[in-house]
Design a protein around this motif. Structure first.
Motif, PDB file in Angstrom:
ATOM      1  N   ALA A  39       0.894  -1.155   0.000  1.00 41.30           N
ATOM      2  CA  ALA A  39       0.000   0.000   0.000  1.00 41.30           C
ATOM      3  C   ALA A  39       0.934   1.206   0.000  1.00 41.30           C
ATOM      4  O   ALA A  39       1.863   1.272   0.799  1.00 41.30           O
ATOM      5  CB  ALA A  39      -0.890   0.008   1.221  1.00 41.30           C
ATOM      6  N   GLU A  40       0.693   2.123  -0.920  1.00 39.98           N
ATOM      7  CA  GLU A  40       1.585   3.270  -1.062  1.00 39.98           C
ATOM      8  C   GLU A  40       0.751   4.534  -1.194  1.00 39.98           C
ATOM      9  O   GLU A  40      -0.160   4.601  -2.012  1.00 39.98           O
ATOM     10  CB  GLU A  40       2.450   3.060  -2.307  1.00 39.98           C
ATOM     11  CG  GLU A  40       3.469   4.108  -2.546  1.00 39.98           C
ATOM     12  CD  GLU A  40       4.375   3.735  -3.716  1.00 39.98           C
ATOM     13  OE1 GLU A  40       5.554   4.048  -3.629  1.00 39.98           O
ATOM     14  OE2 GLU A  40       3.902   3.141  -4.705  1.00 39.98           O
ATOM     15  N   TYR A  41       1.059   5.538  -0.370  1.00 41.02           N
ATOM     16  CA  TYR A  41       0.348   6.802  -0.421  1.00 41.02           C
ATOM     17  C   TYR A  41       1.092   7.728  -1.367  1.00 41.02           C
ATOM     18  O   TYR A  41       2.266   8.032  -1.173  1.00 41.02           O
ATOM     19  CB  TYR A  41       0.262   7.412   0.982  1.00 41.02           C
ATOM     20  CG  TYR A  41      -0.737   8.522   1.085  1.00 41.02           C
ATOM     21  CD1 TYR A  41      -2.096   8.292   0.900  1.00 41.02           C
ATOM     22  CD2 TYR A  41      -0.334   9.820   1.375  1.00 41.02           C
ATOM     23  CE1 TYR A  41      -3.022   9.314   1.004  1.00 41.02           C
ATOM     24  CE2 TYR A  41      -1.247  10.849   1.487  1.00 41.02           C
ATOM     25  CZ  TYR A  41      -2.594  10.586   1.298  1.00 41.02           C
ATOM     26  OH  TYR A  41      -3.519  11.605   1.398  1.00 41.02           O
ATOM     27  N   ARG A  51      -2.293   3.715  -3.455  1.00 42.06           N
ATOM     28  CA  ARG A  51      -2.106   2.750  -4.531  1.00 42.06           C
ATOM     29  C   ARG A  51      -1.811   1.403  -3.865  1.00 42.06           C
ATOM     30  O   ARG A  51      -1.038   1.342  -2.911  1.00 42.06           O
ATOM     31  CB  ARG A  51      -0.943   3.182  -5.423  1.00 42.06           C
ATOM     32  CG  ARG A  51      -0.810   2.357  -6.680  1.00 42.06           C
ATOM     33  CD  ARG A  51       0.176   2.965  -7.618  1.00 42.06           C
ATOM     34  NE  ARG A  51       1.512   2.889  -7.016  1.00 42.06           N
ATOM     35  CZ  ARG A  51       2.622   3.185  -7.646  1.00 42.06           C
ATOM     36  NH1 ARG A  51       2.578   3.617  -8.887  1.00 42.06           N
ATOM     37  NH2 ARG A  51       3.785   3.074  -7.051  1.00 42.06           N
ATOM     38  N   TYR A  52      -2.441   0.349  -4.400  1.00 43.76           N
ATOM     39  CA  TYR A  52      -2.363  -0.976  -3.778  1.00 43.76           C
ATOM     40  C   TYR A  52      -1.906  -2.037  -4.770  1.00 43.76           C
ATOM     41  O   TYR A  52      -1.908  -1.812  -5.978  1.00 43.76           O
ATOM     42  CB  TYR A  52      -3.753  -1.393  -3.255  1.00 43.76           C
ATOM     43  CG  TYR A  52      -4.329  -0.440  -2.262  1.00 43.76           C
ATOM     44  CD1 TYR A  52      -3.986  -0.531  -0.918  1.00 43.76           C
ATOM     45  CD2 TYR A  52      -5.223   0.554  -2.651  1.00 43.76           C
ATOM     46  CE1 TYR A  52      -4.526   0.348   0.012  1.00 43.76           C
ATOM     47  CE2 TYR A  52      -5.761   1.431  -1.724  1.00 43.76           C
ATOM     48  CZ  TYR A  52      -5.407   1.324  -0.392  1.00 43.76           C
ATOM     49  OH  TYR A  52      -5.930   2.189   0.513  1.00 43.76           O
ATOM     50  N   SER A  53      -1.594  -3.204  -4.213  1.00 46.40           N
ATOM     51  CA  SER A  53      -1.331  -4.382  -5.043  1.00 46.40           C
ATOM     52  C   SER A  53      -2.444  -4.467  -6.073  1.00 46.40           C
ATOM     53  O   SER A  53      -3.611  -4.286  -5.744  1.00 46.40           O
ATOM     54  CB  SER A  53      -1.354  -5.643  -4.185  1.00 46.40           C
ATOM     55  OG  SER A  53      -0.480  -5.532  -3.088  1.00 46.40           O
ATOM     56  N   PRO A  90     -11.494  -6.989  -8.118  1.00 42.68           N
ATOM     57  CA  PRO A  90     -10.977  -5.827  -7.378  1.00 42.68           C
ATOM     58  C   PRO A  90     -10.881  -6.101  -5.879  1.00 42.68           C
ATOM     59  O   PRO A  90     -11.698  -6.831  -5.309  1.00 42.68           O
ATOM     60  CB  PRO A  90     -12.016  -4.731  -7.651  1.00 42.68           C
ATOM     61  CG  PRO A  90     -12.784  -5.195  -8.836  1.00 42.68           C
ATOM     62  CD  PRO A  90     -12.728  -6.695  -8.820  1.00 42.68           C
ATOM     63  N   LEU A  91      -9.883  -5.500  -5.243  1.00 46.34           N
ATOM     64  CA  LEU A  91      -9.748  -5.621  -3.800  1.00 46.34           C
ATOM     65  C   LEU A  91     -10.864  -4.852  -3.115  1.00 46.34           C
ATOM     66  O   LEU A  91     -11.305  -3.806  -3.593  1.00 46.34           O
ATOM     67  CB  LEU A  91      -8.389  -5.077  -3.348  1.00 46.34           C
ATOM     68  CG  LEU A  91      -7.159  -5.806  -3.879  1.00 46.34           C
ATOM     69  CD1 LEU A  91      -5.888  -5.166  -3.331  1.00 46.34           C
ATOM     70  CD2 LEU A  91      -7.206  -7.291  -3.547  1.00 46.34           C
ATOM     71  N   GLU A  92     -11.303  -5.373  -1.976  1.00 40.94           N
ATOM     72  CA  GLU A  92     -12.359  -4.731  -1.190  1.00 40.94           C
ATOM     73  C   GLU A  92     -11.731  -3.851  -0.111  1.00 40.94           C
ATOM     74  O   GLU A  92     -10.523  -3.892   0.109  1.00 40.94           O
ATOM     75  CB  GLU A  92     -13.248  -5.809  -0.567  1.00 40.94           C
ATOM     76  CG  GLU A  92     -13.961  -6.651  -1.619  1.00 40.94           C
ATOM     77  CD  GLU A  92     -14.697  -7.837  -1.027  1.00 40.94           C
ATOM     78  OE1 GLU A  92     -14.847  -7.922   0.208  1.00 40.94           O
ATOM     79  OE2 GLU A  92     -15.134  -8.695  -1.816  1.00 40.94           O
ATOM     80  N   LEU A  99      -3.635  -4.239   3.711  1.00 38.80           N
ATOM     81  CA  LEU A  99      -2.388  -3.832   3.067  1.00 38.80           C
ATOM     82  C   LEU A  99      -1.816  -2.572   3.707  1.00 38.80           C
ATOM     83  O   LEU A  99      -0.609  -2.464   3.923  1.00 38.80           O
ATOM     84  CB  LEU A  99      -2.594  -3.637   1.567  1.00 38.80           C
ATOM     85  CG  LEU A  99      -2.833  -4.919   0.766  1.00 38.80           C
ATOM     86  CD1 LEU A  99      -3.309  -4.594  -0.647  1.00 38.80           C
ATOM     87  CD2 LEU A  99      -1.584  -5.788   0.744  1.00 38.80           C
ATOM     88  N   ARG A 100      -2.681  -1.588   4.026  1.00 37.92           N
ATOM     89  CA  ARG A 100      -2.195  -0.351   4.664  1.00 37.92           C
ATOM     90  C   ARG A 100      -1.567  -0.641   6.024  1.00 37.92           C
ATOM     91  O   ARG A 100      -0.521  -0.110   6.367  1.00 37.92           O
ATOM     92  CB  ARG A 100      -3.327   0.664   4.825  1.00 37.92           C
ATOM     93  CG  ARG A 100      -3.669   1.413   3.565  1.00 37.92           C
ATOM     94  CD  ARG A 100      -4.570   2.604   3.840  1.00 37.92           C
ATOM     95  NE  ARG A 100      -5.776   2.288   4.570  1.00 37.92           N
ATOM     96  CZ  ARG A 100      -6.929   1.893   4.013  1.00 37.92           C
ATOM     97  NH1 ARG A 100      -7.018   1.769   2.695  1.00 37.92           N
ATOM     98  NH2 ARG A 100      -7.979   1.643   4.745  1.00 37.92           N
TER      99      ARG A 100
END
Length: 108
Positions: A39-41, A51-53, A90-92, A99-100
């Motif tokens: 997880a990237e801010y 932004r995520y996997s 899609p991820l929920e 992830l965060r």
């Protein structure tokens, strides 16, 4: 299918489904499918987003075994994320929160 989660020397983590490959195994290279866990801010002048996997690789040479610093069976959350991305689902919100909390990329 037995999934495992690995962390590499560069502090990246992956859920992998390792596929036996005689040639690559002899060279110490892990071969299979993988999902990068992160997880990237991201902040720009106009917006800020997480932004995520987002995808699962095909069977490819993933990394060298000597670069693994930690390895364990994939947790239920990690397995769910792998399976969703492998199947283009899609991820929920719960996945993104996991992830965060567990795989937030550190500022460089």
């Amino acid at each position: 299918m037995t999934l495992k989660t690995v962390t590499l020397k560069d502090d990246t983590s992956y859920v992998i489904n390792e596929v036996p490959n005689k040639e690559m195994n002899k060279l110490g290279i892990v071969f299979g499918k993988a999902v990068s866990l992160y997880a990237e801010y991201i902040t720009t002048d106009k917006t800020s987003i997480w932004r995520y996997s987002s995808f699962c690789t095909d069977n490819v040479n993933l990394f060298n075994k000597k670069d693994i610093v930690n390895e364990h069976p994939a947790s239920k959350n990690e397995t769910d994320i792998y399976n969703k991305l492998k199947n283009n689902i899609p991820l929920e919100a719960d996945d993104r929160n996991f992830l965060r909390v567990n795989y937030k990329r550190k500022d460089k």
